[in-house]
Design an enzyme around this catalytic site. Structure first.
Site, PDB file in Angstrom:
ATOM      1  N   LYS A   1      -4.824  -5.311  -9.392  1.00  0.00           N
ATOM      2  CA  LYS A   1      -3.506  -5.077  -8.816  1.00  0.00           C
ATOM      3  C   LYS A   1      -2.450  -5.612  -9.781  1.00  0.00           C
ATOM      4  O   LYS A   1      -2.767  -6.389 -10.679  1.00  0.00           O
ATOM      5  CB  LYS A   1      -3.368  -5.758  -7.445  1.00  0.00           C
ATOM      6  CG  LYS A   1      -4.465  -5.404  -6.457  1.00  0.00           C
ATOM      7  CD  LYS A   1      -4.239  -6.046  -5.127  1.00  0.00           C
ATOM      8  CE  LYS A   1      -5.469  -5.940  -4.240  1.00  0.00           C
ATOM      9  NZ  LYS A   1      -5.992  -4.585  -4.099  1.00  0.00           N
TER      10      LYS A   1
ATOM     11  N   HIS B   1      -6.737   1.056  -1.769  1.00  0.00           N
ATOM     12  CA  HIS B   1      -6.483  -0.371  -1.914  1.00  0.00           C
ATOM     13  C   HIS B   1      -5.002  -0.613  -2.222  1.00  0.00           C
ATOM     14  O   HIS B   1      -4.279   0.295  -2.649  1.00  0.00           O
ATOM     15  CB  HIS B   1      -7.346  -0.952  -3.046  1.00  0.00           C
ATOM     16  CG  HIS B   1      -8.810  -0.955  -2.734  1.00  0.00           C
ATOM     17  ND1 HIS B   1      -9.379  -1.824  -1.839  1.00  0.00           N
ATOM     18  CD2 HIS B   1      -9.819  -0.177  -3.190  1.00  0.00           C
ATOM     19  CE1 HIS B   1     -10.677  -1.611  -1.767  1.00  0.00           C
ATOM     20  NE2 HIS B   1     -10.974  -0.598  -2.568  1.00  0.00           N
TER      21      HIS B   1
ATOM     22  N   TYR C   1       0.852  -1.185   0.000  1.00  0.00           N
ATOM     23  CA  TYR C   1       0.000   0.000   0.000  1.00  0.00           C
ATOM     24  C   TYR C   1       0.890   1.238   0.000  1.00  0.00           C
ATOM     25  O   TYR C   1       1.932   1.248   0.641  1.00  0.00           O
ATOM     26  CB  TYR C   1      -0.883   0.040   1.252  1.00  0.00           C
ATOM     27  CG  TYR C   1      -1.879  -1.077   1.381  1.00  0.00           C
ATOM     28  CD1 TYR C   1      -3.220  -0.886   1.052  1.00  0.00           C
ATOM     29  CD2 TYR C   1      -1.492  -2.327   1.860  1.00  0.00           C
ATOM     30  CE1 TYR C   1      -4.142  -1.908   1.197  1.00  0.00           C
ATOM     31  CE2 TYR C   1      -2.413  -3.356   2.003  1.00  0.00           C
ATOM     32  CZ  TYR C   1      -3.736  -3.139   1.670  1.00  0.00           C
ATOM     33  OH  TYR C   1      -4.639  -4.157   1.816  1.00  0.00           O
TER      34      TYR C   1
END
Length: 355
Positions: free
Chosen positions: A310, A279, A271
């Site tokens: 991601k 997120h 993060y």
């Protein structure tokens, strides 16, 4: 959005649980080049701060049955708000069981009334509500049967109004139900005010806080563990502890907030600031140069990581040879012999990559 971000910055001011001189004495004054007094004031303030000690607070950690736990409420809040370390045993991430339970039971109040008195009052109100509702149901049954007298019709109307008033005064329908069926842990919180939740730390988090920051006091059966003893215990708990810690320390030292990535099938999540802010942007898969690369596993994890928007990072760790390991005089020398190389892994989709 700006107000929300400002509140988050106030709640989570520091990236690590380290007490800075600015936290105690405030920031240094500004310097104005054309004003010599500002230089004098700056130097005087700097020397004053340097001569004053910065109070240190070490978090007490209990080690038992292979688990590192923090039980003190202030220490749990400090570790979470300053770097997002650990996980609440009764929560998804931050230890918020007391807050959630108090909200569910309607105990959030500033009136000074104890939680026991509030719960007793609500139980009495609920008991009266059920008795009045039973009377209404009996009268409504007589009404459907055509046996209701004019006086009973007036009583039925008054009872319905009373029930409606009771519902309006209730905090929420969920609280009404929860007051009827109290869990065992709810009773403990109400009667004793005890927080049943503790903060559980990963082994890499424990050693980072102990070795890199020196902010923990780790006890095993009332015996204070040294850094080398903590290192030995961590290696026993996790066979690949050294690989995990090298990667964890690498990204923490670069300013990333590192969390466990087990829910997405990878080793770690990165993060920018922490879970409350945004997120995770990257999923980390640790690959040892001494182990065989399993491309089927990497492809599977890549699909999962890509599905949650991601990016997958393959983190290759060069391990030292046995001679280098045995010749390392201390933990610092041993960890320095590891090298980390990152590769960003992305699936190439021909239909989406055409000009």
């Amino acid at each position: 959005m700006g107000k929300r971000n400002k509140n988050l910055k106030d709640l989570y001011p520091n990236a690590l649980p380290v007490t800075l001189s600015s936290d105690v004495y405030g920031p240094l004054p500004d310097i104005y080049p054309h004003n010599p007094l500002s230089w004098i004031y700056f130097v005087g303030t700097y020397l004053y701060i340097q001569s004053r000690p910065v109070p240190e607070h070490k978090v007490r950690v209990e080690y038992s049955n292979g688990i590192f736990t923090v039980c003190n409420d202030k220490d749990m809040a400090r570790l979470w708000s300053h770097g997002f370390f650990g996980k609440g045993s009764l929560s998804r991430s931050d230890p918020s069981w007391v807050e959630r339970t108090s909200r569910r039971l309607g105990l959030d109040n500033d009136s000074g009334i104890s939680s026991e008195d509030i719960t007793k009052q609500r139980r009495e109100e609920r008991k009266r509500f059920k008795a009045e509702r039973a009377k209404v149901e009996a009268l409504e049954l007589k009404q459907r049967q055509g046996l209701l007298s004019p006086s009973e019709e007036s009583i039925l109307s008054d009872l319905k109004e009373e029930l409606n008033d009771f519902k309006q005064k209730s905090i929420s329908a969920s609280n009404q139900v929860n007051d009827l069926i109290l869990r065992e842990e709810d009773e403990i919180l109400l009667a004793e005010g005890v927080n049943l939740e503790y903060l559980q730390l990963q082994v890499v988090e424990v050693f980072f806080l102990q070795f890199a920051l020196d902010t923990l006091s780790i006890y095993k059966d009332d015996h204070l563990l040294s850094t080398s003893e903590v290192f030995y215990e961590c290696c026993k708990l996790n066979p690949k502890f050294l690989l995990d810690y090298v990667v964890y320390h690498h990204y923490r030292s670069l300013g990333w907030c590192v969390r466990a990535g087990i829910k997405f099938g990878c080793d770690m999540l990165l993060y920018k600031r922490g879970p409350p802010f945004s997120h995770a942007e990257f999923g980390i898969l640790i690959v040892s140069t001494k182990s065989r690369l399993d491309w089927i596993e990497i492809s599977s994890i890549s699909r999962v990581i890509g599905g949650v928007k991601k990016s997958l990072v393959l983190c290759f760790v060069d391990e030292p040879s046995e001679s280098q390991t045995t010749s390392a005089g201390d933990i610092h020398s041993l960890l320095s012999s590891y090298k980390v190389t990152e590769v960003l892994y992305r699936r190439w989709i021909p239909s989406r990559s055409r000009d």
